[in-house]
Write a protein that holds these residues in place. Structure first.
Motif, mmCIF file in Angstrom:
data_model
loop_
_atom_site.group_PDB
_atom_site.id
_atom_site.type_symbol
_atom_site.label_atom_id
_atom_site.label_comp_id
_atom_site.label_asym_id
_atom_site.label_seq_id
_atom_site.Cartn_x
_atom_site.Cartn_y
_atom_site.Cartn_z
ATOM 1 N N THR A 223 -7.565 -0.014 -6.335
ATOM 2 C CA THR A 223 -8.632 0.769 -5.702
ATOM 3 C C THR A 223 -9.672 -0.162 -5.113
ATOM 4 O OG1 THR A 223 -8.302 2.625 -7.225
ATOM 5 C CG2 THR A 223 -10.432 2.502 -6.089
ATOM 6 N N VAL A 224 -10.008 0.031 -3.849
ATOM 7 C CA VAL A 224 -10.980 -0.827 -3.164
ATOM 8 C C VAL A 224 -12.189 0.007 -2.748
ATOM 9 C CG1 VAL A 224 -11.416 -2.167 -1.072
ATOM 10 C CG2 VAL A 224 -9.294 -2.512 -2.345
ATOM 11 N N ALA B 138 -6.256 -2.576 -0.148
ATOM 12 C CA ALA B 138 -6.104 -1.399 -1.013
ATOM 13 C C ALA B 138 -4.640 -1.024 -1.167
ATOM 14 C CB ALA B 138 -6.894 -0.233 -0.419
ATOM 15 N N ILE C 44 -2.338 5.174 2.900
ATOM 16 C CA ILE C 44 -3.198 4.031 3.272
ATOM 17 C C ILE C 44 -2.647 3.378 4.537
ATOM 18 C CG2 ILE C 44 -4.119 1.802 2.547
ATOM 19 C CD1 ILE C 44 -5.244 3.950 0.817
ATOM 20 N N SER D 265 0.817 -1.213 0.000
ATOM 21 C CA SER D 265 0.000 0.000 0.000
ATOM 22 C C SER D 265 0.849 1.260 0.000
ATOM 23 C CB SER D 265 -0.909 0.004 1.236
ATOM 24 O OG SER D 265 -1.696 -1.171 1.288
ATOM 25 N N PHE E 38 -9.578 -3.367 4.535
ATOM 26 C CA PHE E 38 -8.813 -2.116 4.430
ATOM 27 C C PHE E 38 -7.411 -2.350 3.869
ATOM 28 C CE2 PHE E 38 -11.107 0.802 7.728
ATOM 29 C CZ PHE E 38 -12.307 0.607 7.039
ATOM 30 N N VAL F 195 -8.125 8.016 0.977
ATOM 31 C CA VAL F 195 -9.112 7.319 1.815
ATOM 32 C C VAL F 195 -10.351 8.196 1.914
ATOM 33 C CG1 VAL F 195 -9.622 6.320 4.070
ATOM 34 C CG2 VAL F 195 -7.283 6.216 3.176
ATOM 35 N N LEU G 231 -8.793 3.797 -1.059
ATOM 36 C CA LEU G 231 -9.714 3.048 -0.201
ATOM 37 C C LEU G 231 -10.952 3.906 0.042
ATOM 38 C CD1 LEU G 231 -10.462 0.728 1.771
ATOM 39 C CD2 LEU G 231 -9.146 1.926 3.529
ATOM 40 N N ASN H 60 -4.556 3.263 8.230
ATOM 41 C CA ASN H 60 -4.842 1.996 8.906
ATOM 42 C C ASN H 60 -4.186 1.934 10.282
ATOM 43 O OD1 ASN H 60 -6.481 0.869 6.921
ATOM 44 N ND2 ASN H 60 -4.764 -0.067 5.823
#
Length: 979
Positions: A654-655, A728, A381, A377, A725, A431, A732, A385
């Protein structure tokens, strides 16, 4: 890199000493090596599908029920209970669902004593009677306080309306006691004020205020205090009884279901993969463990277990012994895992094994290494997290601490290593979290989420994100169809998912299945209409309207050859029938169906290995199982959509995560079932009992089990969020729901609204008016560069090859069943020859070996007909005539009566000249001390047969039988000779 190269070199050049396999397959190899000791067939089939076996066994159990069966009585009690509760009476599916507990490791290991107790049909009934009596006594005691309360008021000329707040005041407390409501919430604020404050019983302006206060001080407050003391005690009793009784009807069925599963497995020469761990666990407990692993036939020195957080306790107990063996000889082993990615507890995965590995005592030193660098990541990101999960864990720990007065150490330990480092210096990554309130909208929360997701994808595409780089992750598979349906119908975006590539979505396969349904039930107008529409509009592309298709006969629109051959088609073997239908309906004209068809025909071939060609059973198998089978989606340029569980181990540019609103505790509407071991009388008569997880457990003897399960659920659901999470790479984006208590959405809002990253304040990222969190900027997809083609076959560009399906019509003149082929070989014939070469004597001999009494004659003839040994009506008539004439003789009728204990074709094993030999007389009959041995002959009488029957007589005498007679029965000559 150098060490990796050396490891690769050693593995390749010493590959015989290197094994890569799943824990289940390793244990299967151990079980197969122990098959002889366990009394298992070496050729047993390993079954993966517990659900199918369980369903088959429950159906079989119900079919076998007789009027006097105790299982039938249990089922009727259960049905009656459901009807009383105004619930659906059909319990078949519910019993099957509950039956899954026979595969639960906790039930398997802790329920052994209980299973023995439940062999007594009255055991559960007695427990129920005892618990109901205790609960009734407690409830009646609390009703007494209600009666005393109203009696005191009546004696003093007062009513409930004279008290403060009337019926909604202190009177409601006693009403609840009378109604059996004893939970702690019963003592609300008004009732609590009345416990020690006499003034709270009356209003200030009440005309009889002084009387009420005096009465409260003297009689009502003592009554309330006594009631509250007994309510606390009786509440625990009532809740414990209610929770324990909830599943007792199903519990007593588990033993019967488990026994039926074992019967079905023996009958079908089958062994469940899920039983491997439990069986090996029992063996290792009872036997010398070194002996067990020696049976593998190899010496394993080093062990590496990956994804250890998903290992079950039984698997670890079994494997730990092998690990210890290597460690005791100085060989190192490696365990790899991450507690934060444990999301398979429903498969018996136990994250506490890894969480406690460095804490609990272990005979050998353990060196723990944490991999801190995240290369997947972008730095934003990773930073998000890190900060989010620290704050989320603290939020849950605060709830725990406020309730129990101590930190939740297992939770803090599980996420103690959550902080990761980024090797990238540039701060990139995006995010975004949006929380939707649908109260004032015309659209539902689900519809608003999908609409916002579409707008977000539009924005991402505009900023340079390619569709193939986008993945939508969902908590449950049931969320996939509405999302896929909307994007396919309302947008130009392509959605790629496993569910989109199920076999039931194939036009060609649907035509084949509908054609079989039509053959089975040609009068069903719905099936006929379905077949007509699909064939004409999808296969032939005629674009005919429904009125035209449905108003005319099927003969106008279905292939003529199909209609002409209907009767012949129904008699064809299943696989050949499907190939024939493929040709008759010209399904080769359909494009892009090959992958579905190849997968379908392979599945049919596998199905026929253990099932017959019965069309009705195959359609049932299709509806329940095969239709849901998926094929790989391949490299399609589109948005991928899959469940969070399936995404584990993958990464995406990309999530998008919609519907982040799942419950932090209960996963299903009916609650989670947990197995508890009661410690207090009389509940501990049940060594282990199934309890529905709910807050009621906290007010019962199961409070500790409740707290443990709540912790597991917190970590389960937090881990699901962590896995999602961390998929990504660049972007995210997620959506949740406002004002939804005790859910992941509430956790997200509470955490993100005050999340501080670096030196920036939380207000930098959180928009309080719109309930949106944003951090960073959208990262676009990288432009593809053309590199020089690699010579490494693994890294070379994959070029798809188009494969077409061709079906050749088999030209078969004669076909035998396996049994009839074996029969011809036994007769000395050649399998490709027709029935004229089959020795009739061999056929009659086979028929007579199937007959024990006169009642068996017709079933035996029918069986040989069905198996293809008797091939024609003419031959059947000849065989039946010979048999009837043979069995008309008086002595034969006496032999084939039900007075004898019959042994047909049973082997006699004996030792001769240091070698073991066997003889197999045609028929041995035993009655009291009398034994008769008979040999059937279908040729002419000959003296050479006499020595054979004499040998049988001598062997039986040597076995201890004194009164033995022997006969040769020349059937066709109607002659019986006593030897």
């Amino acid at each position: 890199r150098k060490r990796a190269g050396e490891a690769l070199f050693n593995i390749i050049h010493d590959y015989n000493y290197f094994r890569v396999e799943t824990i289940d397959s390793f244990f299967q190899s151990v079980i197969r090596n122990l098959a002889r000791e366990l009394g298992l067939n070496l050729n047993l089939n390993v079954e993966l599908n517990n659900k199918e076996v369980l369903s088959e066994s429950v159906d079989s159990l119900i079919e076998k029920l007789s009027p006097g069966s105790h299982i039938l009585r249990w089922l009727l009690d259960y049905i009656h209970e459901k009807i009383q509760d105004e619930r659906y009476w059909n319990i078949s599916q519910e019993v099957k669902s509950f039956g899954n507990n026979i595969f639960d490791e906790k039930y398997i290991e802790l329920g052994k004593v209980l299973r023995e107790k439940m062999r007594n049909p009255q055991f559960i009934a007695n427990i129920k009677k005892e618990l109901v009596a205790i609960r009734t006594e407690a409830l009646e005691q609390m009703k007494g306080f209600y009666d005393q309360f109203h009696s005191i008021l009546s004696q003093n000329g007062l009513t409930v309306d004279d008290l403060a707040y009337k019926a909604t005041g202190i009177a409601s407390y006693f009403n609840k006691l009378n109604n059996g409501e004893l939970l702690n919430e019963t003592l609300n604020t008004r009732a609590q004020n009345c416990l020690n404050n006499a003034s709270a019983w009356s209003t200030k302006k009440a005309p009889n205020k002084d009387q009420i206060i005096q009465l409260a001080e003297q009689r009502l407050i003592p009554l309330l205090q006594d009631a509250e003391e007994f309510r606390n005690k009786n509440n625990i009793i009532v809740q414990s009884c209610t929770l324990s009784l909830a599943h007792l009807n199903q519990l007593q069925l588990l033993n019967s279901i488990n026994e039926e599963v074992q019967n079905q497995n023996r009958k079908n020469n089958r062994f469940l993969l899920s039983e491997t761990n439990a069986l090996l666990h029992d063996i290792i407990k009872e036997e010398d463990s070194s002996f067990v692993f020696e049976k593998i036939g190899s010496n394993i020195k080093h062990v590496m277990i990956d994804e250890f957080q998903d290992t079950s306790r039984m698997q670890w107990d079994n494997f730990q012994i092998l690990l210890m063996e290597g460690l005791s000889q100085g060989y190192d082993s490696l365990i790899v895992g991450d507690v934060k990615q444990s999301i398979y507890r429903w498969r018996n995965g136990d994250w506490t094994l890894l969480n406690n590995l460095g804490v609990e005592k272990f005979p050998y030193p353990i060196r723990i290494e944490t991999l801190k660098t995240n290369r997947r990541s972008e730095s934003n990101i990773i930073s998000f997290n890190n900060h989010f999960f620290i704050k989320a864990v603290n939020y849950l720990n605060t709830i725990y601490t406020e309730e129990l007065g101590e930190d939740c150490q297992p939770l803090l330990s599980a996420y103690s290593d959550v902080i990761q480092e980024s090797p990238k210096k540039e701060k990139k990554g995006f995010v975004k979290a949006s929380f939707i309130d649908s109260k004032e909208s015309d659209y539902s929360y689900e519809e608003l989420t999908i609409l916002q997701m579409k707008e977000q994808i539009d924005e991402l595409v505009a900023k340079g994100v390619q569709l193939k780089d986008i993945a939508i992750l969902v908590r449950k598979n049931k969320a996939i169809p509405p999302i896929a349906d909307y994007f396919q119908k309302e947008t130009h975006y392509t959605i790629v998912s496993d569910e989109a590539f199920q076999l039931k979505t194939s036009i060609a396969i649907n035509v084949l299945i509908d054609a079989i349904r039509f053959l089975v039930n040609p009068e069903n107008t719905i099936i006929r209409a379905q077949l007509l529409v699909t064939y004409q509009n999808k296969v032939k592309n005629e674009a005919l309207d429904l009125d035209t298709l449905l108003s005319n006969d099927a003969e106008f629109y279905l292939p003529n050859d199909f209609l002409d051959q209907k009767d012949e088609l129904k008699l064809m073997p299943l696989y050949e029938l499907l190939e024939q239908l493929y040709n008759l309906f010209n399904l080769d004209k359909l494009a892009n169906q090959e992958a579905y068809l190849f997968s379908f025909f392979d599945a049919v071939s596998h199905y026929l290995e253990s099932n017959s060609s019965d069309l009705g059973l195959f359609i049932q198998y299709w509806d329940e199982i095969l239709s849901l089978k998926t094929i790989p989606s391949g490299d399609i340029d589109g948005i991928r959509i899959l469940s969070i569980h399936k995404s584990k181990g993958l990464e995406f540019h990309t999530v998008l995560i919609p519907f982040c609103d799942w419950n932090l505790e209960v996963e299903s509407p009916t609650g989670n079932l947990i197995w508890c071991a009661p410690e207090y009388e009389p509940f501990n008569h049940l060594d282990i009992v199934p309890i529905n997880y709910s807050s009621r457990m906290s007010e019962s003897i199961y409070k500790d089990d409740y707290l443990e399960e709540r912790l597991h659920l917190w970590i389960d659901n937090l881990n699901i969020l962590y896995v999602a999470f961390t998929r990504a790479g660049k972007n995210l984006i997620l959506w949740g729901q406002q004002n939804k208590k005790n859910t992941v959405s509430e956790l997200l809002i509470e955490t993100l609204s005050s999340l501080q990253i670096g030196t920036e304040s939380s207000s930098t990222y959180w928009n309080n008016e719109e309930n949106i969190f944003t951090y960073g900027k959208v990262c676009s997809s990288q432009s593809e560069t053309t590199n020089k083609e690699s010579t490494n076959p693994i890294t070379q560009t994959k070029n798809p090859i188009n494969i077409t399906m061709q079906s050749m019509v088999p030209n078969i003149q004669f076909r035998q069943s396996n049994r009839s082929a074996d029969f011809i070989e036994e007769a000395g014939g050649e399998t490709e020859l027709s029935s004229q070469f089959i020795d009739r004597g061999q056929l009659l001999h086979t028929l007579f070996s199937e007959i024990k009494t006169l009642e068996d004659i017709e079933p035996a003839i029918t069986k040989l007909l069905f198996e293809g040994i008797i091939e024609s009506v003419e031959e059947e008539e000849k065989i039946r005539k010979i048999t009837q004439e043979a069995f008309n003789q008086p002595i034969v009728k006496e032999w084939f009566s039900d007075q004898w204990n019959i042994l047909n074709e049973s082997a006699i094993l004996f030792k001769s000249k240091d070698t073991y030999q066997q003889r197999r007389p045609d028929r041995v009959m035993i009655k009291n001390d009398q034994v008769v041995v008979i040999d059937f002959k279908f040729g002419q009488p000959h003296k050479k047969y006499n020595s054979q029957i004499k040998e049988y007589i001598n062997l039986l005498i040597a076995m201890g039988y004194s009164n033995v007679k022997g006969y040769i029965w020349y059937v066709l000559n109607k002659q019986i000779e006593e030897i």
